[in-house]
Design an enzyme around this catalytic site. Sequence first.
Site, PDB file in Angstrom:
ATOM      1  N   HIS A  25       0.835  -1.204   0.000  1.00 45.80           N
ATOM      2  CA  HIS A  25       0.000   0.000   0.000  1.00 45.80           C
ATOM      3  C   HIS A  25       0.880   1.268   0.000  1.00 45.80           C
ATOM      4  O   HIS A  25       0.643   2.198  -0.768  1.00 45.80           O
ATOM      5  CB  HIS A  25      -0.900   0.019   1.233  1.00 45.80           C
ATOM      6  CG  HIS A  25      -1.891  -1.107   1.263  1.00 45.80           C
ATOM      7  ND1 HIS A  25      -3.249  -0.909   1.172  1.00 45.80           N
ATOM      8  CD2 HIS A  25      -1.725  -2.443   1.367  1.00 45.80           C
ATOM      9  CE1 HIS A  25      -3.870  -2.076   1.232  1.00 45.80           C
ATOM     10  NE2 HIS A  25      -2.960  -3.032   1.353  1.00 45.80           N
ATOM     11  N   ASP A 113      -6.219   5.651   1.461  1.00 46.00           N
ATOM     12  CA  ASP A 113      -6.352   4.263   1.041  1.00 46.00           C
ATOM     13  C   ASP A 113      -7.815   3.869   1.233  1.00 46.00           C
ATOM     14  O   ASP A 113      -8.395   4.117   2.298  1.00 46.00           O
ATOM     15  CB  ASP A 113      -5.437   3.378   1.904  1.00 46.00           C
ATOM     16  CG  ASP A 113      -5.276   2.003   1.293  1.00 46.00           C
ATOM     17  OD1 ASP A 113      -6.302   1.329   1.069  1.00 46.00           O
ATOM     18  OD2 ASP A 113      -4.132   1.606   1.010  1.00 46.00           O
TER      19      ASP A 113
END
Length: 468
Positions: A25, A113
């Site tokens: 990520h 995110d």
Amino acid sequence: MAPEPPPPPPPSPHVLIFPFPAQGHVNAMLKLTELLLPAGLHITYLITAKDHRSLTTRLSHPGFKFHVIQGLYEGPMDTGDKLSLLLDCLTETTTPLLRNLIIDHPVSCVIADGIMDFALAAAEGTGVPVVFFRTVSACAFWAYFSIQDLINSGELPFEGTNLDERIVNVKGMEGFLRRRDLPSFCRSGLSNRTLQQVSNITRRAPDADAIILNTFDDLEGPIVSQIQKHCPNIYTIGPLHAHLKSRSTSKSISSNSLFEEDKTCIGWLDRQSPKSVLYVSFGSIATLTRDQLLEFWYGLVNSKKRFLWVIREDLVSSNDDKSKVPLELEEGTKERGYLVGWAPQEDVLVHRAVCAFLTHNGWNSTLESIVAGVPMISWPFFADQQINSRFVEAVWKLGLDMKDTCNRATVVRIVNEVMKVRKDEFTGSANQMVKLAMKSVREGGSSYCNLDRLIEDIKTMSIQRKDK
Ligand code: UDP
């Protein structure tokens, strides 16, 4: 009368970027950050203390500000439960912090995110748009989104033990999706916490102002169209690492790696023949039991192919006995193999000596393999990887999927298929896909145009904060 002074120029748009703290990520989000910087955006990057410690040794002049978050869970994240734990901890600690940042600073938009849906609560009522960046593939995102449909139609939870049974309620995947290809947590009952969490969070995506995906239309266009029925504003701007290279005149600011890379493997690769090496890596999170490690190891040695294998310090689960490696494996490895704790993966994959990639199909690794034109052997570990590997084999025809099997004979057979028997076939389709990937990030390509659109939209957001 003196003329009115001209109005001051609008302040440069300020974007708060907030990745989920895991290697894949952070990696993707830093690349997005690097792509946005040249447009003159002012960026604050929220990061955990642990990731900050790892990154600041490698990022010399990042060109953006870090805001460090203290007090979060810092342990391993090799199971869905631990990811859930981190997510709970993040939600609690960071929602008020994010809200304060949004209120106290002139923020134009938040790019969070997409698994951190609490960003929506943090921005609520402030008029600041929230864009979700989902770092998984579109196919995984869509499967997560469809979990509720699978439950409603009775396809989840499974009855019986047949994992090859077809799944027909993930639209666009009816022809090839099996139970075993669904995200790993679909194999547990409906009370599984990760299943509920991922499904609920993904269903909140339409509440965001837009979605960014690290993919490209020629790869996942039909699935992106399915998602667009629920989330109309999607920016597909990947593959990010190729996009970054295609746009920048200078080298990327740094390595995004959270681990120390062992670059000696490049020297070893330099000494190997073209297209002779199998690169093996299971990413930053996956773990193996000692039995699995040995089965892979015997398979690699018995295949008689050369191999470069990333064996992270924590690759074997901590409670597994780490006793000595059998002598025949040591000798076979000395003869044809090279082991490292962490590799400069992007450089490895584009090396002329690499022929194929035995991968867990994390999305970054999958895209890196696609861009390097390297066929894959898939051994997915969890979450999105099960569906990525199905697409690798059944849709993109870029390799073979050996999910749910781990024995030395299968490893030998599949390595032989991909690196010898069907080598030309897989290399041919991999080369075709590279062309499409590169076309998407060149001027005029779909990802190139979508990134320009994203930047323009962010600039507009900074002028007109919408009322919500
Ligand atoms: N990676 C690396 N060196 C290694 C193994 C992995 O640089 O030895 C990088 C890889 O290039 C990728 C990331 O770590 O960018 C792993 O992300 P991915 O989404 O593939 O898997 P995850 O680690 O999230 O499971």
